[in-house]
Design a protein around this motif. Structure first.
Motif, PDB file in Angstrom:
ATOM      1  N   GLY A   1       0.574  -1.327  -0.091  1.00 36.74           N
ATOM      2  CA  GLY A   1       0.045   0.009   0.138  1.00 36.74           C
ATOM      3  C   GLY A   1       0.936   1.131  -0.167  1.00 36.74           C
ATOM      4  N   ALA A   2       0.429   2.528  -0.610  1.00 39.27           N
ATOM      5  CA  ALA A   2       1.340   3.585  -0.935  1.00 39.27           C
ATOM      6  C   ALA A   2       1.766   4.361   0.348  1.00 39.27           C
ATOM      7  CB  ALA A   2       0.769   4.478  -1.768  1.00 39.27           C
ATOM      8  N   PRO A   3       0.965   4.753   1.510  1.00 40.54           N
ATOM      9  CA  PRO A   3       1.272   5.588   2.318  1.00 40.54           C
ATOM     10  C   PRO A   3       2.207   4.483   2.977  1.00 40.54           C
ATOM     11  CG  PRO A   3      -1.400   4.869   2.004  1.00 40.54           C
ATOM     12  CD  PRO A   3      -0.859   3.664   0.917  1.00 40.54           C
ATOM     13  N   THR A   4       2.412   3.266   3.079  1.00 38.80           N
ATOM     14  CA  THR A   4       3.177   2.346   4.189  1.00 38.80           C
ATOM     15  C   THR A   4       4.350   1.698   3.277  1.00 38.80           C
ATOM     16  OG1 THR A   4       2.018   0.403   4.051  1.00 38.80           O
ATOM     17  CG2 THR A   4       1.901   2.444   6.068  1.00 38.80           C
ATOM     18  N   ALA A   5       4.480   1.680   2.137  1.00 32.17           N
ATOM     19  CA  ALA A   5       5.288   0.681   1.079  1.00 32.17           C
ATOM     20  C   ALA A   5       6.762   1.861   1.572  1.00 32.17           C
ATOM     21  CB  ALA A   5       4.699   0.760  -0.317  1.00 32.17           C
ATOM     22  N   ALA A   6       6.451   2.454   1.953  1.00 31.01           N
ATOM     23  CA  ALA A   6       8.422   3.689   2.086  1.00 31.01           C
ATOM     24  C   ALA A   6       9.088   3.249   3.605  1.00 31.01           C
ATOM     25  CB  ALA A   6       8.108   4.677   1.880  1.00 31.01           C
ATOM     26  N   LYS A   7       8.219   2.492   4.587  1.00 31.37           N
ATOM     27  CA  LYS A   7       8.247   2.057   5.288  1.00 31.37           C
ATOM     28  C   LYS A   7       8.511   0.723   5.676  1.00 31.37           C
ATOM     29  CE  LYS A   7       5.887   5.788   7.703  1.00 31.37           C
ATOM     30  NZ  LYS A   7       4.982   6.371   9.310  1.00 31.37           N
ATOM     31  N   ARG A   8       8.224  -0.268   5.069  1.00 30.89           N
ATOM     32  CA  ARG A   8       8.083  -1.194   4.678  1.00 30.89           C
ATOM     33  C   ARG A   8       8.983  -1.850   3.498  1.00 30.89           C
ATOM     34  NH1 ARG A   8       7.413  -3.940   9.675  1.00 30.89           N
ATOM     35  NH2 ARG A   8       6.371  -5.655   8.178  1.00 30.89           N
ATOM     36  N   SER A   9       9.665  -1.138   2.924  1.00 28.61           N
ATOM     37  CA  SER A   9      10.723  -1.590   2.038  1.00 28.61           C
ATOM     38  C   SER A   9      12.042  -1.131   1.551  1.00 28.61           C
ATOM     39  CB  SER A   9       9.444  -1.877   0.311  1.00 28.61           C
ATOM     40  OG  SER A   9       9.682   0.006   0.005  1.00 28.61           O
ATOM     41  N   TRP A  10      12.870  -2.598   1.333  1.00 29.30           N
ATOM     42  CA  TRP A  10      14.065  -1.127   1.722  1.00 29.30           C
ATOM     43  C   TRP A  10      15.109  -2.367  -0.349  1.00 29.30           C
ATOM     44  CZ3 TRP A  10      11.924  -5.030   4.781  1.00 29.30           C
ATOM     45  CH2 TRP A  10      11.200  -3.765   6.287  1.00 29.30           C
ATOM     46  N   ASN A  11      15.741  -1.162  -0.491  1.00 31.89           N
ATOM     47  CA  ASN A  11      16.784  -1.353  -1.517  1.00 31.89           C
ATOM     48  C   ASN A  11      17.754  -1.589  -1.304  1.00 31.89           C
ATOM     49  OD1 ASN A  11      17.435  -1.760  -4.459  1.00 31.89           O
ATOM     50  ND2 ASN A  11      15.708  -0.263  -5.137  1.00 31.89           N
ATOM     51  N   GLU A  12      18.487  -2.683  -1.560  1.00 32.76           N
ATOM     52  CA  GLU A  12      19.789  -2.846  -1.367  1.00 32.76           C
ATOM     53  C   GLU A  12      20.422  -3.293  -2.470  1.00 32.76           C
ATOM     54  OE1 GLU A  12      20.572  -2.938   1.749  1.00 32.76           O
ATOM     55  OE2 GLU A  12      19.349  -3.179   3.791  1.00 32.76           O
ATOM     56  N   ALA A  13      19.793  -3.282  -3.636  1.00 33.55           N
ATOM     57  CA  ALA A  13      20.074  -3.186  -5.242  1.00 33.55           C
ATOM     58  C   ALA A  13      21.631  -2.423  -5.307  1.00 33.55           C
ATOM     59  CB  ALA A  13      19.562  -3.609  -6.574  1.00 33.55           C
ATOM     60  N   ARG A  14      22.657  -2.672  -6.301  1.00 34.79           N
ATOM     61  CA  ARG A  14      23.511  -1.707  -6.826  1.00 34.79           C
ATOM     62  C   ARG A  14      23.965  -1.874  -7.527  1.00 34.79           C
ATOM     63  NH1 ARG A  14      21.994  -0.113  -2.327  1.00 34.79           N
ATOM     64  NH2 ARG A  14      23.287   0.298  -0.264  1.00 34.79           N
ATOM     65  N   SER A  15      24.098  -0.576  -8.262  1.00 39.06           N
ATOM     66  CA  SER A  15      24.274  -0.302  -9.884  1.00 39.06           C
ATOM     67  C   SER A  15      25.509  -1.104 -10.565  1.00 39.06           C
ATOM     68  CB  SER A  15      24.217   1.022 -10.088  1.00 39.06           C
ATOM     69  OG  SER A  15      22.986   1.561 -10.780  1.00 39.06           O
TER      70      SER A  15
END
Length: 305
Positions: free
Chosen positions: A106-120
């Motif tokens: 869900g948009a309101p909480t996605a930022a707090k419940r997702s993490w981007n550990e990828a690296r270019s």
């Protein structure tokens, strides 16, 4: 007479038990009462059926960690030659992409419940470290998209050997399981680099950018249709197919892993779905397509074939 009949019943029952045990290969069967019936009155025949196993795959995970390379970082999708994680197919917050995390959490909480550990620039050899970082988040779901950089080298001789690719992916899964044993894993196939070359080669700007050295093993001398160039591209294509075979095979050995069935490899990116700055990485529109593929497969009742 009564005693004789009783002895006859005992002898008959004993013989029956011995015979049945031999035929069934079992040392213990239901005993005989004086009436010749089972001592439990037949309750064993009315035993409740075994409970159905609980499905391992959760189609509604509530947190997402992403690992991988520049595609998952949104490179060249909204800013030239820079990461743009807000439009990442996996964890982005841009409403125009509608990322996998946004759709699941869900948009309101996605930022707090997702993490981007990828690296270019990451290759498969970098994945164990990224998986260790993701495991610390203890997410419900980890997305994996990596392998393009293993094939995109200055020459085909520098591509990652398939055996090394397998070793690194197996190690990455082991690292995740050490820290997050119950996390689910969604593995995207490596895109078809040859199809990307075919789509972008007719764009004058794309051809000029490719001369800077982007994925030279596939995109170098983009207009050359000679036999040597065709063999080079075919070699890269075959290596990507082999990488995807490894992803599928290693993932199949983990009950909480789901491979996309080659969906990303099979997807036909159009010019609108490629970055206008390099005609190779997905554009914002292309990131949205990747998010749709991922959401469809993560929430499917069954894993792709």
């Amino acid at each position: 007479m009564g005693v004789g009949r009783q002895k006859g019943r005992v002898r008959f029952c004993a013989a029956t038990v011995v015979t049945a045990a031999v035929l069934a290969g079992s040392g213990v069967l239901a005993g005989c009462g004086s009436s010749g019936g089972p001592p439990d009155g037949g309750a064993s025949r009315r035993a409740s059926p075994a409970p159905k196993p609980v499905p391992v795959w959760n189609r509604s995970p509530r947190s997402v960690a992403a690992v991988g390379d520049s595609i998952t970082r949104g490179f060249d999708a909204c800013v030239p030659f820079s990461d743009c994680p807000e439009v990442s197919w996996a964890t982005g917050t841009d409403s125009g992409v509608d990322s996998l995390a946004t759709r699941l959490v869900g948009a309101p909480t996605a930022a707090k419940r997702s993490w981007n550990e990828a690296r270019s620039g990451a290759r498969m050899a970098d994945l164990p470290g990224q998986m260790a970082q993701a495991a610390r988040r203890v997410p419900d779901l980890v997305t994996v998209m990596v392998g393009a950089n293993d094939a995109c080298q200055d020459s085909v001789d520098l591509m990652t050997p398939v055996a090394d690719f397998r070793t690194s992916f197996t190690a990455a899964m082991r690292r995740l399981r050490t820290g997050a044993p119950k996390a689910q894993v969604y593995v995207s196939s490596v895109p078809d680099l040859k199809r990307l070359w075919s789509t972008g080669r007719d764009n004058p700007l794309g051809r000029q950018i490719w001369k800077l050295g982007i994925c030279a093993s596939m995109l170098g001398d983009s207009q050359d249709d000679g036999a040597a160039a065709q063999r080079r591209r075919a070699t890269v294509y075959d290596r990507v197919v082999a990488y995807n075979g490894v992803l599928k095979d290693v993932c199949a050995k983990d009950v909480r892993c789901r491979y996309d069935g080659g969906a990303v490899f099979d997807f036909r990116f159009t010019g609108e779905q490629l970055s206008p700055w390099d005609w190779f990485h997905p554009s914002k529109d292309g990131q949205g397509e990747l998010a749709e593929i991922a959401y469809r497969n993560v929430t499917a009742l069954r894993a792709p074939a």
